[in-house]
Design a protein around this motif. Structure first.
Motif, PDB file in Angstrom:
ATOM      1  N   GLU A  48       8.776  43.739  51.338  1.00  0.00           N
ATOM      2  CA  GLU A  48       7.801  44.044  52.385  1.00  0.00           C
ATOM      3  C   GLU A  48       8.294  45.023  53.439  1.00  0.00           C
ATOM      4  O   GLU A  48       7.528  45.802  53.977  1.00  0.00           O
ATOM      5  CB  GLU A  48       7.389  42.742  53.086  1.00  0.00           C
ATOM      6  CG  GLU A  48       6.602  41.811  52.201  1.00  0.00           C
ATOM      7  CD  GLU A  48       6.397  40.452  52.840  1.00  0.00           C
ATOM      8  OE1 GLU A  48       6.015  39.531  52.122  1.00  0.00           O
ATOM      9  OE2 GLU A  48       6.634  40.296  54.044  1.00  0.00           O
ATOM     10  N   THR A  49       9.571  44.949  53.786  1.00  0.00           N
ATOM     11  CA  THR A  49      10.057  45.843  54.836  1.00  0.00           C
ATOM     12  C   THR A  49      10.671  47.113  54.245  1.00  0.00           C
ATOM     13  O   THR A  49      10.694  48.162  54.869  1.00  0.00           O
ATOM     14  CB  THR A  49      11.019  45.088  55.771  1.00  0.00           C
ATOM     15  OG1 THR A  49      10.246  44.124  56.487  1.00  0.00           O
ATOM     16  CG2 THR A  49      11.702  45.997  56.781  1.00  0.00           C
ATOM     17  N   ASN A  62       9.417  48.485  51.569  1.00  0.00           N
ATOM     18  CA  ASN A  62       8.245  49.225  51.083  1.00  0.00           C
ATOM     19  C   ASN A  62       8.440  49.822  49.693  1.00  0.00           C
ATOM     20  O   ASN A  62       8.056  50.945  49.425  1.00  0.00           O
ATOM     21  CB  ASN A  62       7.853  50.344  52.060  1.00  0.00           C
ATOM     22  CG  ASN A  62       7.532  49.812  53.428  1.00  0.00           C
ATOM     23  OD1 ASN A  62       7.026  48.693  53.555  1.00  0.00           O
ATOM     24  ND2 ASN A  62       7.828  50.572  54.459  1.00  0.00           N
ATOM     25  N   VAL A  86       6.015  52.697  47.967  1.00  0.00           N
ATOM     26  CA  VAL A  86       4.567  52.563  48.144  1.00  0.00           C
ATOM     27  C   VAL A  86       4.280  52.497  49.637  1.00  0.00           C
ATOM     28  O   VAL A  86       5.193  52.591  50.461  1.00  0.00           O
ATOM     29  CB  VAL A  86       4.031  51.316  47.410  1.00  0.00           C
ATOM     30  CG1 VAL A  86       4.153  51.473  45.905  1.00  0.00           C
ATOM     31  CG2 VAL A  86       4.738  50.057  47.878  1.00  0.00           C
ATOM     32  N   ASP A  87       3.010  52.293  50.006  1.00  0.00           N
ATOM     33  CA  ASP A  87       2.678  52.237  51.424  1.00  0.00           C
ATOM     34  C   ASP A  87       3.207  50.943  52.055  1.00  0.00           C
ATOM     35  O   ASP A  87       3.680  50.054  51.363  1.00  0.00           O
ATOM     36  CB  ASP A  87       1.166  52.390  51.616  1.00  0.00           C
ATOM     37  CG  ASP A  87       0.728  53.831  51.377  1.00  0.00           C
ATOM     38  OD1 ASP A  87       1.611  54.714  51.423  1.00  0.00           O
ATOM     39  OD2 ASP A  87      -0.455  54.075  51.131  1.00  0.00           O
ATOM     40  N   ALA A  88       3.065  50.865  53.387  1.00  0.00           N
ATOM     41  CA  ALA A  88       3.779  49.845  54.145  1.00  0.00           C
ATOM     42  C   ALA A  88       3.391  48.414  53.775  1.00  0.00           C
ATOM     43  O   ALA A  88       2.240  48.100  53.570  1.00  0.00           O
ATOM     44  CB  ALA A  88       3.554  50.072  55.639  1.00  0.00           C
ATOM     45  N   ARG A  89       4.405  47.585  53.701  1.00  0.00           N
ATOM     46  CA  ARG A  89       4.331  46.151  53.493  1.00  0.00           C
ATOM     47  C   ARG A  89       3.659  45.749  52.174  1.00  0.00           C
ATOM     48  O   ARG A  89       2.597  45.135  52.139  1.00  0.00           O
ATOM     49  CB  ARG A  89       3.624  45.480  54.668  1.00  0.00           C
ATOM     50  CG  ARG A  89       4.147  44.086  54.927  1.00  0.00           C
ATOM     51  CD  ARG A  89       3.692  43.496  56.230  1.00  0.00           C
ATOM     52  NE  ARG A  89       3.966  42.062  56.208  1.00  0.00           N
ATOM     53  CZ  ARG A  89       5.157  41.516  56.363  1.00  0.00           C
ATOM     54  NH1 ARG A  89       6.208  42.290  56.588  1.00  0.00           N
ATOM     55  NH2 ARG A  89       5.326  40.225  56.301  1.00  0.00           N
ATOM     56  N   ILE A  93      -0.099  46.591  55.164  1.00  0.00           N
ATOM     57  CA  ILE A  93      -0.244  47.384  56.384  1.00  0.00           C
ATOM     58  C   ILE A  93      -0.737  48.796  56.057  1.00  0.00           C
ATOM     59  O   ILE A  93      -1.515  49.379  56.797  1.00  0.00           O
ATOM     60  CB  ILE A  93       1.087  47.404  57.175  1.00  0.00           C
ATOM     61  CG1 ILE A  93       1.419  45.993  57.693  1.00  0.00           C
ATOM     62  CG2 ILE A  93       1.068  48.407  58.313  1.00  0.00           C
ATOM     63  CD1 ILE A  93       0.507  45.470  58.788  1.00  0.00           C
ATOM     64  N   GLY A  94      -0.301  49.322  54.932  1.00  0.00           N
ATOM     65  CA  GLY A  94      -0.765  50.640  54.514  1.00  0.00           C
ATOM     66  C   GLY A  94      -2.255  50.651  54.177  1.00  0.00           C
ATOM     67  O   GLY A  94      -2.904  51.682  54.239  1.00  0.00           O
ATOM     68  N   GLU A 113      -8.028  49.082  60.281  1.00  0.00           N
ATOM     69  CA  GLU A 113      -6.789  48.302  60.448  1.00  0.00           C
ATOM     70  C   GLU A 113      -6.933  46.890  59.897  1.00  0.00           C
ATOM     71  O   GLU A 113      -5.950  46.229  59.590  1.00  0.00           O
ATOM     72  CB  GLU A 113      -6.386  48.176  61.923  1.00  0.00           C
ATOM     73  CG  GLU A 113      -6.206  49.465  62.664  1.00  0.00           C
ATOM     74  CD  GLU A 113      -7.475  49.840  63.414  1.00  0.00           C
ATOM     75  OE1 GLU A 113      -8.311  50.514  62.786  1.00  0.00           O
ATOM     76  OE2 GLU A 113      -7.626  49.465  64.581  1.00  0.00           O
ATOM     77  N   GLN A 130      -6.511  44.850  54.797  1.00  0.00           N
ATOM     78  CA  GLN A 130      -5.104  44.604  54.471  1.00  0.00           C
ATOM     79  C   GLN A 130      -4.997  43.949  53.093  1.00  0.00           C
ATOM     80  O   GLN A 130      -5.012  42.726  52.973  1.00  0.00           O
ATOM     81  CB  GLN A 130      -4.484  43.717  55.561  1.00  0.00           C
ATOM     82  CG  GLN A 130      -4.589  44.352  56.951  1.00  0.00           C
ATOM     83  CD  GLN A 130      -3.889  43.549  58.036  1.00  0.00           C
ATOM     84  OE1 GLN A 130      -3.418  42.439  57.808  1.00  0.00           O
ATOM     85  NE2 GLN A 130      -3.810  44.111  59.234  1.00  0.00           N
ATOM     86  N   ARG A 175      13.903  51.205  62.811  1.00  0.00           N
ATOM     87  CA  ARG A 175      13.059  51.089  61.618  1.00  0.00           C
ATOM     88  C   ARG A 175      12.202  52.359  61.455  1.00  0.00           C
ATOM     89  O   ARG A 175      11.967  52.800  60.329  1.00  0.00           O
ATOM     90  CB  ARG A 175      12.152  49.860  61.699  1.00  0.00           C
ATOM     91  CG  ARG A 175      12.767  48.569  61.200  1.00  0.00           C
ATOM     92  CD  ARG A 175      13.136  48.625  59.732  1.00  0.00           C
ATOM     93  NE  ARG A 175      11.972  48.930  58.905  1.00  0.00           N
ATOM     94  CZ  ARG A 175      11.943  49.815  57.932  1.00  0.00           C
ATOM     95  NH1 ARG A 175      13.026  50.503  57.613  1.00  0.00           N
ATOM     96  NH2 ARG A 175      10.841  50.026  57.258  1.00  0.00           N
ATOM     97  N   ARG A 233      10.811  57.903  53.589  1.00  0.00           N
ATOM     98  CA  ARG A 233       9.608  58.601  53.121  1.00  0.00           C
ATOM     99  C   ARG A 233       9.876  60.064  52.822  1.00  0.00           C
ATOM    100  O   ARG A 233       9.289  60.642  51.913  1.00  0.00           O
ATOM    101  CB  ARG A 233       8.501  58.513  54.165  1.00  0.00           C
ATOM    102  CG  ARG A 233       8.035  57.118  54.460  1.00  0.00           C
ATOM    103  CD  ARG A 233       7.190  56.564  53.348  1.00  0.00           C
ATOM    104  NE  ARG A 233       7.001  55.130  53.518  1.00  0.00           N
ATOM    105  CZ  ARG A 233       6.423  54.359  52.625  1.00  0.00           C
ATOM    106  NH1 ARG A 233       5.990  54.856  51.487  1.00  0.00           N
ATOM    107  NH2 ARG A 233       6.290  53.063  52.851  1.00  0.00           N
ATOM    108  N   GLU A 265       3.475  55.194  59.634  1.00  0.00           N
ATOM    109  CA  GLU A 265       2.967  53.851  59.925  1.00  0.00           C
ATOM    110  C   GLU A 265       4.157  52.903  59.905  1.00  0.00           C
ATOM    111  O   GLU A 265       4.978  52.929  59.003  1.00  0.00           O
ATOM    112  CB  GLU A 265       1.902  53.423  58.903  1.00  0.00           C
ATOM    113  CG  GLU A 265       2.348  53.533  57.455  1.00  0.00           C
ATOM    114  CD  GLU A 265       1.211  53.330  56.455  1.00  0.00           C
ATOM    115  OE1 GLU A 265       0.077  53.699  56.769  1.00  0.00           O
ATOM    116  OE2 GLU A 265       1.500  52.812  55.373  1.00  0.00           O
ATOM    117  N   ALA A 302       5.408  49.001  59.965  1.00  0.00           N
ATOM    118  CA  ALA A 302       5.055  47.592  59.852  1.00  0.00           C
ATOM    119  C   ALA A 302       5.943  46.850  60.847  1.00  0.00           C
ATOM    120  O   ALA A 302       7.128  46.667  60.613  1.00  0.00           O
ATOM    121  CB  ALA A 302       5.284  47.103  58.424  1.00  0.00           C
ATOM    122  N   GLN A 356      -0.874  44.795  62.315  1.00  0.00           N
ATOM    123  CA  GLN A 356      -1.433  46.102  61.977  1.00  0.00           C
ATOM    124  C   GLN A 356      -0.352  47.155  62.162  1.00  0.00           C
ATOM    125  O   GLN A 356       0.664  46.914  62.792  1.00  0.00           O
ATOM    126  CB  GLN A 356      -2.649  46.420  62.831  1.00  0.00           C
ATOM    127  CG  GLN A 356      -2.383  46.384  64.319  1.00  0.00           C
ATOM    128  CD  GLN A 356      -3.645  46.696  65.107  1.00  0.00           C
ATOM    129  OE1 GLN A 356      -4.151  47.796  65.070  1.00  0.00           O
ATOM    130  NE2 GLN A 356      -4.164  45.709  65.808  1.00  0.00           N
TER     131      GLN A 356
END
Lengths: 326, 437
Positions: free
Chosen positions: A159-160, A162, A180-183, A202-203, A230, A233, B347, B355, B374, B376, B381
């Motif tokens: 998750e952190t 990504n 991939v996108d966040a979380r 999150i992404g 937002e 999710q 972070r 990225r 973005e 996290a 959010q």
């Protein structure tokens, strides 16, 4: 207790009166993260038939392929509890490593791969010998677990970090990583193994990945009128066996997205309970059950009709959901 | 049984050695088991020397194992606390490694990701005693090639540093100065603000009070300039959201109110009809003593009581239970707001490096200042930067001492772009002109 009896007693009578309900129905198990319980739901009556106490902070839940053992991640007890689905007694505990969150079984039914969220590890356990076969270091906060249908490739999402980590199940080594996108929260292979779906909470996207080239084929994004972006999710993903439809739980957007799994286009959004995370399809793929953490219920979706037909109240913060194989 | 492959992926050993050294930076091993009082005697000079020693050994450890194919990304954390809270010795302990620990954990997170990307992150933490020249220390960091520098310093010093590095390839992260002017007329293009401004904190609190229909506020202000700024932000929030400051009084009863509170506070708070008392006492001279002693029974919020903040030990939603637990297991104490505020920029830099698959300053900076960024941040959010003043957009936690009460923005406070922009100065009202200083 009263409320438990109120639901158990009629359910019991119904079970007796209807005779062999289980022949036509399945049993759905839901972990209630804040109640330390598992709610048991009958798929014919669509009622909670029983609520059992389990370890602390139950999250991931799965049945063995033969349906004879119910495994529950008791995250705050640092263990996986093994329950007999008939007697509902705890048979044993697995040496899961700290803070187990989600897990997946090898297609043959053994071993079990567990994501240890606190320790950045995947623990591999032999269910027969109860021994740890390996610990695989992955990214920060591992959660999502997907296995290729041939059992050769395990995918874990952290998750952190990504990433989706691709792990060779014969050597226990990470052989590739896809950003991939966040979380990222969940990973699911299609039944033919040709595609891997990964959700990014999150992404706000789902990445569809080609497992052979490890390239992202498409990032699916979502737009629901009247819902802030937002709040979209994505977490849980389920794909029908024929590879035609995919369902994605959209968390606080309170919707399940229905996606054409061939064209990768979103076809419909189904309104369910609040903060929908995990889902399970019944083996006949007629019903989809979703856990709604904030409204403390489970939504039942009629899959052929693509309609939400019922919500069933369970315990507090329903998290994981599993279904019996028969 | 552990498998052979583990070594291949695990972050290099020096990270752990460094942790050990960092933890010891202000507490020499012999002092560890003694009382807090003894511990606090560990003077500024001693801390400085130990910090310096630690830094030397850390860099050495990193250098030993650095491989040519691993990209090194160096981050510095410079802290100069001018005014410490009063030493109310029987209250909460001030962790010696506050902020640094949050940074180390973030480095560890980055390095776990970095092990898959062939990137290694390191943190140099420097604590500058109040009487020393922090700018000179900053110059030293620049000479050593640091380009990402996290600053826990007061507003004026931060401005001096920002102006000194203007035009250089350096980005500063503000984690210690909540002053709104740094995001308004005194904004700088090379400063990213991680902690929320006074206005964001006040707006976060105000939205909740309005939702509760507690509209009449009794404002009590401390003696310090920072308290005045906090109070001004509360006044502004009242106008913005329809609250009313029905009275404002300044605390003038000296620094330690513990013994005198019962005699002083009922009289001090007499004769006002209000719903909630809001206190502006940033370093905690008297705010804790207001509750239960006011003339009329009313709750207390602000810098004490119900506090708007970035982080709290009771925050466990949106996966933050994991971060809290990782932190506690590593440092054996709770994560503080400052720890979180140092965790976040590291972070962000980590995200930039991952990225862009690059360790280059410009690539990383452009990423976290761009529209794809973005973060996290365990707030439910994604966190992003406001591109008109480089303030991090973020929800504000509202915490009582032992319970998280709510998280703002509250439902119903709408915004055309981002609900998070209902907190603090929005773009149309911003006096910040980036690049025109």
């Amino acid at each position: 207790m009263n409320s438990v009896w109120r639901s158990v007693v009629p359910a019991f009578f119904m079970l007796v009166m209807s005779g062999q309900t289980s022949v036509y129905g399945y049993t759905v198990y839901v972990t209630n993260e804040k109640d330390n319980t598992v709610s048991i739901i009958d798929t014919v009556s669509l009622k909670v038939t029983k609520t059992i106490k389990v370890g602390q902070r139950p999250r991931g839940i799965i049945l063995t392929k033969d349906g004879k053992q119910l495994l529950v991640c008791a995250s705050d007890d640092d263990t996986v509890q093994v329950i007999d689905p008939v007697t509902l007694e705890t048979i044993k505990h697995l040496p899961s490593g700290p803070d187990p969150e989600l897990f997946i079984l090898h297609p043959t039914g053994n071993p079990l791969y567990i994501a240890n969220e606190d320790d950045n590890l995947i623990t591999v356990i032999d269910l027969v010998t109860n021994k740890v076969l390996a610990e695989i270091p992955v990214g920060v906060e591992p959660e999502g677990m997907g296995l290729s249908p041939d059992g050769k490739v395990l995918v874990n999402t952290s998750e952190t970090t990504n990433m989706a980590h691709f792990i060779d199940t014969s050597t226990y080594e990470v052989f590739d990583n896809v950003l991939v996108d966040a979380r990222p929260r969940f990973a699911e292979f299609t039944a033919d193994g040709a595609k891997l779906w990964v959700s990014s909470e999150i992404g706000g996207t789902v990445s569809v990945i080609d497992p052979t080239t490890r390239k992202i084929i498409k990032k699916i994004s979502f737009a629901i009128s009247g819902v802030r972006s937002e709040a979209i999710q994505p977490v849980g993903i389920r794909i029908t066996k024929d590879g035609s439809k995919a369902f994605v739980a959209l968390g606080p957007a309170n919707r399940v997205a229905v996606i054409n799994a061939k064209t990768l286009e979103v076809e419909k959004y189904l309104l369910v309970g609040q903060r929908v995370w995990q889902m399970v399809l019944t083996p006949d793929e007629k019903l989809l059950f979703t856990t709604n953490g904030v409204s403390n219920d489970v939504s039942v979706i009629d899959v052929p009709a693509l309609k939400v037909i019922k919500s069933i109240g369970v315990g507090r913060f329903p998290w994981g959901v599993a279904v019996s194989p028969n | 049984m552990r498998i052979e492959g583990r070594k291949q992926f695990w972050p290099p050993r020096p990270i752990e050695q460094k942790d050990q050294m960092m933890t010891n930076c202000c507490v020499s091993p012999g002092l560890k088991n003694k009382t807090l009082k003894t511990n606090r005697r560990c003077g500024w000079l001693q801390r400085f020397v130990l910090a310096a020693l630690m830094v030397v050994s850390t860099s050495a450890a990193i250098a030993q194992t650095s491989k040519s194919d691993v990209t090194q990304i160096k981050i510095a954390f410079l802290s100069q606390v001018i005014e410490l809270p009063p030493k109310l010795s029987n209250l909460d302990l001030l962790p010696e490694n506050e902020g640094v620990a949050g940074g180390q954990l973030s480095i560890k997170d980055n390095n776990t990701t970095g092990s898959f990307m062939k990137q290694a992150f390191s943190l140099k933490a420097v604590s500058v005693p109040p009487e020393k020249d922090a700018l000179a220390v900053l110059k030293g960091l620049l000479d050593e090639g640091y380009q990402f520098i996290i600053l826990n310093v007061p507003a004026d010093r931060l401005l001096a540093m920002a102006d000194f590095v203007a035009g250089k390839d350096v980005i500063l992260f503000n984690v210690g100065a909540p002053d709104d002017r740094l995001r308004a007329k005194d904004c700088r293009d090379n400063v990213m603000h991680i902690l929320p401004s006074h206005a964001m904190l006040a707006d976060g609190l105000a939205q909740y009070l309005i939702w509760k229909r507690w509209r009449r506020w009794f404002l009590v202000v401390g003696r310090r300039p920072g308290d005045r700024l906090y109070a001004d932000a509360i006044q502004r929030a009242a106008k913005k959201f329809g609250g009313k400051v029905v009275a404002e009084r300044t605390w003038a009863y000296g620094p330690d109110a513990r013994r005198t509170a019962q005699a002083v506070i009922p009289k001090f708070t007499q004769g006002v009809d209000y719903d909630i008392m809001i206190v502006a006492d940033e370093i905690g001279e008297f705010g804790e003593y207001l509750a239960y002693r006011t003339w009329t029974p009313r709750p207390v919020a602000g810098t004490q009581g119900l506090r708007p903040t970035t982080w709290h030990r009771t925050h466990e939603r949106w996966g933050s239970a994991q971060l809290q637990s990782r932190f506690f297991k590593t440092y054996h104490r709770r994560m503080t707001p400052l720890d979180y505020q140092v965790w976040a920029p590291i972070r962000a830099i980590g995200e930039g490096a991952t990225r862009t698959r690059s360790g280059k300053f410009k690539a990383i900076r452009d990423y976290f200042r761009g529209s794809d960024f973005e973060l996290a941040g365990f707030k439910g959010q994604k966190l992003t930067f406001r591109n008109w003043n480089w303030q991090l957009r973020q929800p504000i936690l509202l915490a009582a001492p032992r319970a998280l009460v709510s998280v703002s923005p509250q439902q119903g406070f709408l915004h055309q772009n981002s609900l998070l922009d209902t907190l603090g100065y929005d773009k149309p009202e911003s006096k910040c002109q980036l690049g025109k200083q």
